[in-house]
Design an enzyme around this catalytic site. Structure first.
Site, PDB file in Angstrom:
ATOM      1  CD  GLU A 120      46.572  43.022  44.257  1.00 26.02           C
ATOM      2  OE1 GLU A 120      46.512  43.487  45.401  1.00 26.02           O
ATOM      3  OE2 GLU A 120      45.759  43.308  43.352  1.00 26.02           O
ATOM      4  CB  ILE A 159      39.543  45.770  49.280  1.00 23.52           C
ATOM      5  CG1 ILE A 159      39.556  46.807  50.378  1.00 23.52           C
ATOM      6  CG2 ILE A 159      40.751  45.892  48.374  1.00 23.52           C
ATOM      7  CD1 ILE A 159      40.694  46.620  51.389  1.00 23.52           C
ATOM      8  CG  HIS A 162      41.662  35.232  44.067  1.00 23.12           C
ATOM      9  ND1 HIS A 162      43.022  35.040  44.207  1.00 23.12           N
ATOM     10  CD2 HIS A 162      41.522  36.296  43.245  1.00 23.12           C
ATOM     11  CE1 HIS A 162      43.673  35.963  43.520  1.00 23.12           C
ATOM     12  NE2 HIS A 162      42.777  36.730  42.913  1.00 23.12           N
ATOM     13  CG  ASN A 198      43.586  37.609  37.115  1.00 23.86           C
ATOM     14  OD1 ASN A 198      43.286  37.519  35.929  1.00 23.86           O
ATOM     15  ND2 ASN A 198      43.081  38.548  37.900  1.00 23.86           N
TER      16      ASN A 198
END
Ligand code: 5GP
Length: 125
Positions: free
Chosen positions: A104, A36, A109, A96
């Site tokens: 986050e 996004i 992912h 991450n």
């Protein structure tokens, strides 16, 4: 300690169809969609449909079918984006994990980034 999966994380909600996404590719075990807030001309997120928190969780507990499907899907997206180094100019993948990784969204992912020079891997701390 077992991995604690939060069913309310954003990607779980995307997988349930509660939040729209710009799908790049979907297979039996994997979903890929546009980030996004893209950090490069190509910025695709690849996620397993299963409830895995991090890459190490996925590696430890996913089935062989899920693992193969995930990585084949990743590879086909790179080819379709034209970023593989044999046909294009390359890319970077990032996953991450946890606090130091500054994760986050707590659903495993892979970020695929490409379409421009990406600089060195890490900025100085
Ligand atoms: P992390 O910091 O966990 O590795 O990256 C999470 C990524 O998810 C960020 O790049 C962020 O822009 C992206 N993201 C967060 N919320 C949404 C969303 O609702 N939809 C999409 N497509 N991407 C999101």
């Amino acid at each position: 300690m077992p991995y604690a999966y939060d069913d309310q994380n954003i990607f779980a909600r995307i997988l349930r169809g509660e939040i729209p996404n710009n799908t790049v590719k979907e297979t039996e075990h994997t979903l890929a969609f546009a980030d996004i807030q893209p950090q490069a001309p190509h910025h695709v997120l690849v996620i397993p449909k299963g409830r895995y928190v991090t890459a190490d969780h996925f590696a430890a507990e996913a089935s062989e079918a899920e693992i193969v499907d995930f990585w084949r899907t990743f590879g086909s997206i790179c080819a379709e984006l034209g970023v593989t180094p044999d046909a294009g100019d390359g890319y970077r993948i990032i996953s991450n994990a946890g606090e130091h990784g500054v994760q986050e969204v707590p659903h495993f992912h892979l970020h695929i980034l490409g379409g421009r020079g990406l600089g060195r891997m890490l900025q100085p701390a």
